[in-house]
Scaffold this motif. Sequence first.
Motif, PDB file in Angstrom:
ATOM      1  N   LEU A   9       0.847  -1.196   0.000  1.00  0.00           N
ATOM      2  CA  LEU A   9       0.000   0.000   0.000  1.00  0.00           C
ATOM      3  C   LEU A   9       0.878   1.240   0.000  1.00  0.00           C
ATOM      4  N   PHE A  10       0.429   2.272  -0.709  1.00  0.00           N
ATOM      5  CA  PHE A  10       1.093   3.572  -0.596  1.00  0.00           C
ATOM      6  C   PHE A  10       0.033   4.642  -0.367  1.00  0.00           C
ATOM      7  N   GLU A  11       0.416   5.658   0.381  1.00  0.00           N
ATOM      8  CA  GLU A  11      -0.527   6.708   0.759  1.00  0.00           C
ATOM      9  C   GLU A  11      -0.789   7.627  -0.433  1.00  0.00           C
ATOM     10  N   ALA A  12      -2.086   7.733  -0.821  1.00  0.00           N
ATOM     11  CA  ALA A  12      -2.478   8.566  -1.956  1.00  0.00           C
ATOM     12  C   ALA A  12      -2.827   9.981  -1.516  1.00  0.00           C
ATOM     13  N   SER A  13      -3.570  10.118  -0.420  1.00  0.00           N
ATOM     14  CA  SER A  13      -3.947  11.438   0.098  1.00  0.00           C
ATOM     15  C   SER A  13      -4.382  11.286   1.542  1.00  0.00           C
ATOM     16  N   SER A  14      -4.583  12.406   2.216  1.00  0.00           N
ATOM     17  CA  SER A  14      -4.990  12.347   3.623  1.00  0.00           C
ATOM     18  C   SER A  14      -5.729  13.619   4.003  1.00  0.00           C
ATOM     19  N   LEU A  15      -6.522  13.514   5.079  1.00  0.00           N
ATOM     20  CA  LEU A  15      -7.226  14.652   5.672  1.00  0.00           C
ATOM     21  C   LEU A  15      -6.929  14.657   7.165  1.00  0.00           C
ATOM     22  N   GLU A  16      -6.866  15.830   7.738  1.00  0.00           N
ATOM     23  CA  GLU A  16      -6.642  15.934   9.178  1.00  0.00           C
ATOM     24  C   GLU A  16      -7.819  16.655   9.811  1.00  0.00           C
ATOM     25  N   PHE A  17      -8.312  16.091  10.931  1.00  0.00           N
ATOM     26  CA  PHE A  17      -9.486  16.637  11.610  1.00  0.00           C
ATOM     27  C   PHE A  17      -9.106  17.148  12.993  1.00  0.00           C
ATOM     28  N   THR A  18     -10.094  17.711  13.653  1.00  0.00           N
ATOM     29  CA  THR A  18      -9.872  18.252  14.997  1.00  0.00           C
ATOM     30  C   THR A  18     -10.053  17.192  16.076  1.00  0.00           C
ATOM     31  N   ASP A  19     -10.642  16.040  15.693  1.00  0.00           N
ATOM     32  CA  ASP A  19     -10.856  14.947  16.649  1.00  0.00           C
ATOM     33  C   ASP A  19     -10.518  13.625  15.976  1.00  0.00           C
ATOM     34  N   GLY A  20     -10.409  12.575  16.807  1.00  0.00           N
ATOM     35  CA  GLY A  20     -10.077  11.260  16.292  1.00  0.00           C
ATOM     36  C   GLY A  20     -11.182  10.680  15.431  1.00  0.00           C
ATOM     37  N   VAL A  21     -10.795   9.835  14.479  1.00  0.00           N
ATOM     38  CA  VAL A  21     -11.742   9.173  13.581  1.00  0.00           C
ATOM     39  C   VAL A  21     -12.236   7.890  14.246  1.00  0.00           C
ATOM     40  N   THR A  22     -13.562   7.676  14.225  1.00  0.00           N
ATOM     41  CA  THR A  22     -14.148   6.490  14.857  1.00  0.00           C
ATOM     42  C   THR A  22     -14.751   5.515  13.862  1.00  0.00           C
ATOM     43  N   ALA A  23     -15.147   5.976  12.655  1.00  0.00           N
ATOM     44  CA  ALA A  23     -15.761   5.086  11.670  1.00  0.00           C
ATOM     45  C   ALA A  23     -15.630   5.693  10.279  1.00  0.00           C
ATOM     46  N   ILE A  24     -15.607   4.813   9.266  1.00  0.00           N
ATOM     47  CA  ILE A  24     -15.470   5.232   7.868  1.00  0.00           C
ATOM     48  C   ILE A  24     -16.390   4.366   7.020  1.00  0.00           C
ATOM     49  N   THR A  25     -16.972   4.940   5.966  1.00  0.00           N
ATOM     50  CA  THR A  25     -17.706   4.149   4.976  1.00  0.00           C
ATOM     51  C   THR A  25     -17.702   4.873   3.642  1.00  0.00           C
ATOM     52  N   ALA A  36     -15.891  11.697  -3.013  1.00  0.00           N
ATOM     53  CA  ALA A  36     -14.839  10.689  -3.070  1.00  0.00           C
ATOM     54  C   ALA A  36     -13.749  11.039  -4.072  1.00  0.00           C
ATOM     55  N   ASP A  37     -14.103  11.713  -5.163  1.00  0.00           N
ATOM     56  CA  ASP A  37     -13.098  11.966  -6.196  1.00  0.00           C
ATOM     57  C   ASP A  37     -12.169  13.122  -5.841  1.00  0.00           C
ATOM     58  N   SER A  38     -12.727  14.175  -5.223  1.00  0.00           N
ATOM     59  CA  SER A  38     -11.924  15.369  -4.945  1.00  0.00           C
ATOM     60  C   SER A  38     -11.589  15.564  -3.469  1.00  0.00           C
ATOM     61  N   CYS A  39     -12.201  14.752  -2.598  1.00  0.00           N
ATOM     62  CA  CYS A  39     -12.026  14.880  -1.137  1.00  0.00           C
ATOM     63  C   CYS A  39     -12.487  16.248  -0.637  1.00  0.00           C
ATOM     64  N   LYS A  40     -13.442  16.875  -1.350  1.00  0.00           N
ATOM     65  CA  LYS A  40     -13.987  18.158  -0.916  1.00  0.00           C
ATOM     66  C   LYS A  40     -15.180  17.938   0.010  1.00  0.00           C
ATOM     67  N   PHE A  41     -15.306  18.844   0.973  1.00  0.00           N
ATOM     68  CA  PHE A  41     -16.368  18.734   1.969  1.00  0.00           C
ATOM     69  C   PHE A  41     -17.737  18.936   1.332  1.00  0.00           C
ATOM     70  N   PHE A  42     -18.727  18.106   1.791  1.00  0.00           N
ATOM     71  CA  PHE A  42     -20.082  18.202   1.265  1.00  0.00           C
ATOM     72  C   PHE A  42     -21.099  18.502   2.370  1.00  0.00           C
ATOM     73  N   LEU A  43     -21.168  17.666   3.403  1.00  0.00           N
ATOM     74  CA  LEU A  43     -22.165  17.837   4.455  1.00  0.00           C
ATOM     75  C   LEU A  43     -21.555  17.511   5.816  1.00  0.00           C
ATOM     76  N   SER A  44     -22.180  18.074   6.832  1.00  0.00           N
ATOM     77  CA  SER A  44     -21.848  17.727   8.214  1.00  0.00           C
ATOM     78  C   SER A  44     -23.123  17.308   8.925  1.00  0.00           C
ATOM     79  N   LEU A  45     -23.105  16.141   9.549  1.00  0.00           N
ATOM     80  CA  LEU A  45     -24.267  15.614  10.263  1.00  0.00           C
ATOM     81  C   LEU A  45     -23.992  15.697  11.759  1.00  0.00           C
ATOM     82  N   PHE A  46     -24.868  16.361  12.467  1.00  0.00           N
ATOM     83  CA  PHE A  46     -24.699  16.453  13.915  1.00  0.00           C
ATOM     84  C   PHE A  46     -26.058  16.290  14.577  1.00  0.00           C
ATOM     85  N   GLY A  47     -26.058  15.642  15.736  1.00  0.00           N
ATOM     86  CA  GLY A  47     -27.301  15.366  16.450  1.00  0.00           C
ATOM     87  C   GLY A  47     -27.134  14.294  17.506  1.00  0.00           C
TER      88      GLY A  47
END
Length: 662
Positions: free
Chosen positions: A526-542, A564-575
Motif C-alpha cells: 500500500l502507498f498513501e495517496a492522500s490524507s485529511l486531518e481533523f480536529t478529533d479522532g476518527v471512529t468510523a469510515i464508509t 470521493a473523487d476530490s475529497c472536498k467537503f459536502f455535508l456535516s451531520l450532527f445530532g
Amino acid sequence: KLQFLYFIGTMPRSYLKYEAKGMTGVVAANDGNVVVVPVTNGDEKGMVVCTPALEYVHIFDLATLDIVGYIPGGSDEAAVSCLESSANGDQLLIGYTDGHVSVYMTAGWEALMTRGLGHKLNSKILSLASSSDSTMLASGGSDTDIVIWDVSTQDPLFRLRGHKSAILGLKFQQNNKRLISVAGDGLVKIWEPDVRACVHTFIGSASQATSICLDITESRLIVGARDNILKVYNTENQSGTVEEGYAPHGTLERQNHRPVAMMKYNPSHTLLAVQSADRVIEFFSVLSEKGVGAKLARQKKRRREKEKDTENIERHAGMEYHKLDAVLRADSKIRSFDFVPREEGELSSEPDKVVVALNDNQFEVWNITFTDSKVTPVVVTRSKECSIIGHRGEIRSSSMSASNRLIATCATGGVKVWRIELETEGEEGAIVDCTHTIDIPEPVCLTFLPGDQHLVAGTKDGTLEIISLPLSEVIESIEAHEGEVQALALRSDGKGIASGGKDKKFKIWSFDLQTDDETKEKRLTLFEASSLEFTDGVTAITYSQDRKFFAVALQDNTVKIYFADSCKFFLSLFGHKYPVTSLSISDDSRLIATGSIDKNVKLWGLDFGDCHKSLFAHDDYVTDVKFVSGTHYLWTCGKDGTVKSWDADHFSHVQTLRGHHG
C-alpha cells in the motif's frame, strides 16, 4: 424461504425472516463450569470434556482435544450456567440461565429430561447434585429455591425454601437421606427430603460461605468462604442429634485470601484442590490414618517434653490435612476445574489429570504427579491446551469475503479466518471450521481485499498489517498512524482502502505491487495517496457504492461527508449526544445510517443532510449498522447482545435476533 407479515393498519408488508444457523469459536464460555465424564462407545471407552458453549454444551475428546459432539440448548436466549455429572458418571446434568434443567445419558447422549422448569423463569441455575442412584436431582438457583426432581418422570417433586440468597452448592448425603446446601447468605442448611424440611442450620464461616465439599466417606464436610479459612466439620456421628452430626472439626488456612470458587477431591481422595477467584488452585494432601497417628504421636511427645498434659489432645482437621507448597498457576483467571476420573486398569502411579477452564475461552489439561520427595511431594505441570478453535478475547471486528464463503475476525492475540460450507444446493450452511490463524498482538479492525486472498488489519500500535491467506502470514507491516487505527474501509472503486485513527488523521491508500528482495516475487503493498486531518479522532469510515461519497465519523459526535473523487467537503451531520461508532450508506446513496454510544440509530438523507428519524435501537451502545444490499432494510447490533433489523423507509422495527450472551 421464510417470510412473515408486518401489519400496519390493514396493509401487510412481507419481510424475510432470519434464523440462527449455528455458531463457532467457543471453547469454554464463562457462564458455566467444565466437567469430565467417562463415555462408552461400543467396546471403546474414553473420557470427554464437557464445556459450556453459550446455549450449547460442547463435547471434546480428552485425548485429542477435538470436538466430537455437542448438546443443543433449545433456546437462543438461555446460556448454560452449570454442569455436573452423576455419582457414577453415567449422566450429565445441565442448568441454564433461564431456570431450566436438562439431564442426558453419557452413553449415546440420549435425553432423559429436556429443559424442565421448576425454578422461577429467568432465574439462573447455579448448583446441581445427583443422588447416588441417579434417580433424584437437586437444583439450586438465583431464586433462592432448591428444587427436587424425579429424573424418570421429568417432573419437579417439591421445592425447599429457607435460604435468603442464591444457592451456591448442593451435596447429597447418607444415601440421599439428607441434602446439604450453602447459599450466598452464608448459611449451611441440612435438609431431609423425606420430610421436606430443614433439620439444621449453622453459619458456615465467619465470612460469607461460598462452596462446600464432602469427602468419599462423608465423614468430613468442608466449607469455603470469602476469607482464607476453610472450616471443617465432623459428620461421622449421625446416630445422635443433628447438631452433633455436624460438629466443628477445626480449620485449614489457605495462602490465597481471594474467595473460594470451587473445591474438589482427586479420584483417589488423597488430594483436596481449592480454586480461588483468580489464577491459582491450591492443594491439601489428605493424610492416611497412619499419617494422622504419627502426627498425633509427635504432638504428644512435644507436650511431654514441655511437661504438659497429653490426655486432652483432640484430633482435628490440621492433623488430617497438610497444606502443600505446590500450586497450579494458570496464565489467565480460572473459571472452573474438574479432575479426570480414573479408568479401569489404570495404575495408581499414573499422575492425576485435572482439566482447567480459563476465562479467555480455552481450557488446559494439567498433570499432578506424586513423588517420594519430602521437599516436593507433588509436582504440577501443564500437559496440553485447547485454544486454537476460538479467540482469547472479545471480537473487535469482522469482515466477510466477496464470495461470501469466508469470514475474518480479530481479537486480542490474532486474526482468524472461518470457512462457511454449503449444506445443500441453494441453501447456506453454517460456519464449520477455522482455516487460518495469524498472530497479531492487538488488532482492532480489518477488511478483506478484492480477490479474497489478502486481508488488511489495523492495530492498536497504528500499523496496517497486510495478511496473505495463501501464506497464512503477515507479508508487510506499514506505519500508518501515530495512534490506534480505529477504522478501515475498502474504497468503492476497489483500488485501495481508507484508514482513520486516534491521531485525527484520515488516510487514503492505493494498492501497488512490490518486488520482494529475497524471493524476487511480487507482493501486495500500500502507498498513501492522500490524507485529511481533523480536529478529533476518527471512529468510523464508509464509502458509497456509486463511488460518489465517503463519510467519516469523529470523536466530536459529528459525521463529515466528502466527495470521493476530490475529497472536498459536502455535508456535516450532527445530532448524536455521544460519538458515532458505525456508518452505512444505502446502495442508492439516498440514506446514511449512523449508530452511536447514545444507543440511538439516526437515518439521514444524503441530499440535504437532514435527519429523517432517530431510533432508540438498543439498551446499550450501538456497535455496528449495515444496510442490506439493494434495499433500505437496515441491520444493527449493540452491546446489549441483540441484533435487530429495521425498515428505514417506514422507520419500523422488523425483527430481533437473540443468541449472544456477552
